[in-house]
Design a protein around this motif. Sequence first.
Motif, PDB file in Angstrom:
ATOM      1  N   TYR A 151     -21.184 -41.979  10.425  1.00  0.00           N
ATOM      2  CA  TYR A 151     -22.251 -42.112   9.431  1.00  0.00           C
ATOM      3  C   TYR A 151     -21.851 -43.122   8.365  1.00  0.00           C
ATOM      4  O   TYR A 151     -20.726 -43.111   7.858  1.00  0.00           O
ATOM      5  CB  TYR A 151     -22.511 -40.754   8.770  1.00  0.00           C
ATOM      6  CG  TYR A 151     -23.607 -40.761   7.735  1.00  0.00           C
ATOM      7  CD1 TYR A 151     -24.921 -41.068   8.068  1.00  0.00           C
ATOM      8  CD2 TYR A 151     -23.325 -40.448   6.407  1.00  0.00           C
ATOM      9  CE1 TYR A 151     -25.931 -41.055   7.110  1.00  0.00           C
ATOM     10  CE2 TYR A 151     -24.331 -40.426   5.436  1.00  0.00           C
ATOM     11  CZ  TYR A 151     -25.630 -40.731   5.800  1.00  0.00           C
ATOM     12  OH  TYR A 151     -26.622 -40.715   4.857  1.00  0.00           O
ATOM     13  N   THR A 191     -25.023 -43.554  12.634  1.00  0.00           N
ATOM     14  CA  THR A 191     -26.221 -43.429  11.814  1.00  0.00           C
ATOM     15  C   THR A 191     -25.991 -44.179  10.507  1.00  0.00           C
ATOM     16  O   THR A 191     -24.996 -43.946   9.820  1.00  0.00           O
ATOM     17  CB  THR A 191     -26.543 -41.955  11.513  1.00  0.00           C
ATOM     18  OG1 THR A 191     -26.769 -41.263  12.747  1.00  0.00           O
ATOM     19  CG2 THR A 191     -27.774 -41.833  10.628  1.00  0.00           C
ATOM     20  N   ILE A 195     -28.569 -45.921  14.835  1.00  0.00           N
ATOM     21  CA  ILE A 195     -29.693 -45.219  14.202  1.00  0.00           C
ATOM     22  C   ILE A 195     -29.778 -45.686  12.754  1.00  0.00           C
ATOM     23  O   ILE A 195     -28.828 -45.524  11.995  1.00  0.00           O
ATOM     24  CB  ILE A 195     -29.490 -43.693  14.247  1.00  0.00           C
ATOM     25  CG1 ILE A 195     -29.312 -43.208  15.688  1.00  0.00           C
ATOM     26  CG2 ILE A 195     -30.664 -42.976  13.581  1.00  0.00           C
ATOM     27  CD1 ILE A 195     -28.753 -41.788  15.791  1.00  0.00           C
ATOM     28  N   ASN A 225     -34.159 -37.150  13.447  1.00  0.00           N
ATOM     29  CA  ASN A 225     -34.155 -38.377  12.654  1.00  0.00           C
ATOM     30  C   ASN A 225     -35.574 -38.752  12.239  1.00  0.00           C
ATOM     31  O   ASN A 225     -35.816 -39.166  11.102  1.00  0.00           O
ATOM     32  CB  ASN A 225     -33.511 -39.512  13.455  1.00  0.00           C
ATOM     33  CG  ASN A 225     -32.028 -39.316  13.648  1.00  0.00           C
ATOM     34  OD1 ASN A 225     -31.279 -39.167  12.691  1.00  0.00           O
ATOM     35  ND2 ASN A 225     -31.587 -39.287  14.902  1.00  0.00           N
ATOM     36  N   CYS A 255     -34.321 -46.938  16.073  1.00  0.00           N
ATOM     37  CA  CYS A 255     -33.352 -46.382  17.015  1.00  0.00           C
ATOM     38  C   CYS A 255     -34.012 -46.305  18.389  1.00  0.00           C
ATOM     39  O   CYS A 255     -35.175 -46.671  18.549  1.00  0.00           O
ATOM     40  CB  CYS A 255     -32.868 -44.992  16.574  1.00  0.00           C
ATOM     41  SG  CYS A 255     -34.177 -43.749  16.461  1.00  0.00           S
TER      42      CYS A 255
END
Length: 317
Positions: free
Chosen positions: A84, A136, A231, A275, A299
């Motif tokens: 992340y 992400t 993402i 998401n 994504c």
Amino acid sequence: MEGQKKRLAVLVGCNYPNTGNELHGCINDVLAMKETLVKRFGFDDNDIEVLTDAPNSCKLPTGANIKQALAKLVDGSEAGDVLYFHYSGHGTRIPSKKHGHHFHHEEAIVPCDFNLITDLDFRQLVNRLAKGASLTILSDSCHSGGLIDKEKEQVGPSSSLQKGPISKTTNTLTHKTIPYDSILHHLSSQTKATTTDIGTHMLELFGSDASLRFQTVSHALLEALGPDEGILLSGCQADETSADMNPGAGGGKAYGAFSNAVEMVLREKEGGLSNREVVVRARKVLQGQGFEQHPCLYCSDENADATFLCQPQKTEQ
């Protein structure tokens, strides 16, 4: 535990203190997210690297430091890892040289030293992910839509949008953008080059630490490889700005509008959210608050409906 996969994060907050570009809520944004990652998503405090430009910060969020942290994150990845990156700070747009580019600009974030990190840099990071690992990116910055080059739009400009009312907040709102001309002026003031080509100034100042956007690299390294595990949750569309809110003398903490909306969405629902749900709900929060920015999701189709940060299920005691 044997076989347990890693949950790692890099959090970057840039307030640009004592400059004409000063923001107020960005460091608060990433500190709040760090707490959420630990308490809700099972991240270990020791596996979260925080870079801010707060006074006495041990590691400033320069372009080189951010890219070094992200490279460590990605290059050590293995199947099943959850990675992340949260960025809160200024963004900008660079005029695109690519024929047919939708907005005629390319997106970038603005580290504290103005060593821009562009959509091409994020594309290459995603391409380097280990198969089965996910990255992400949540970018609370202006022009952040499309920050992973060639990532598929799931919620974005082509989605049905309803504009909220004009904000009536008494808080001080600052747009988290530094115009391209201002960045070019800042960089050119530090080099001997007289050209208006930003790449020349970037390479003179930062050398190999400059964005791939300004270097000669193989185009194959920068192509999307089909559906991937990148993402992007962006605070706004590529042609919009994101807000930094400062309560000022009224009290309370300053915050980024999108980061705060995501935190509100996560507090409102304990279970896992996809998401897509996080972005759609954050849009509704911002609309209800009167903001005119529209968070986006980029994504693969599969990851659009995957659980945000693969939230672990609670085990019965």
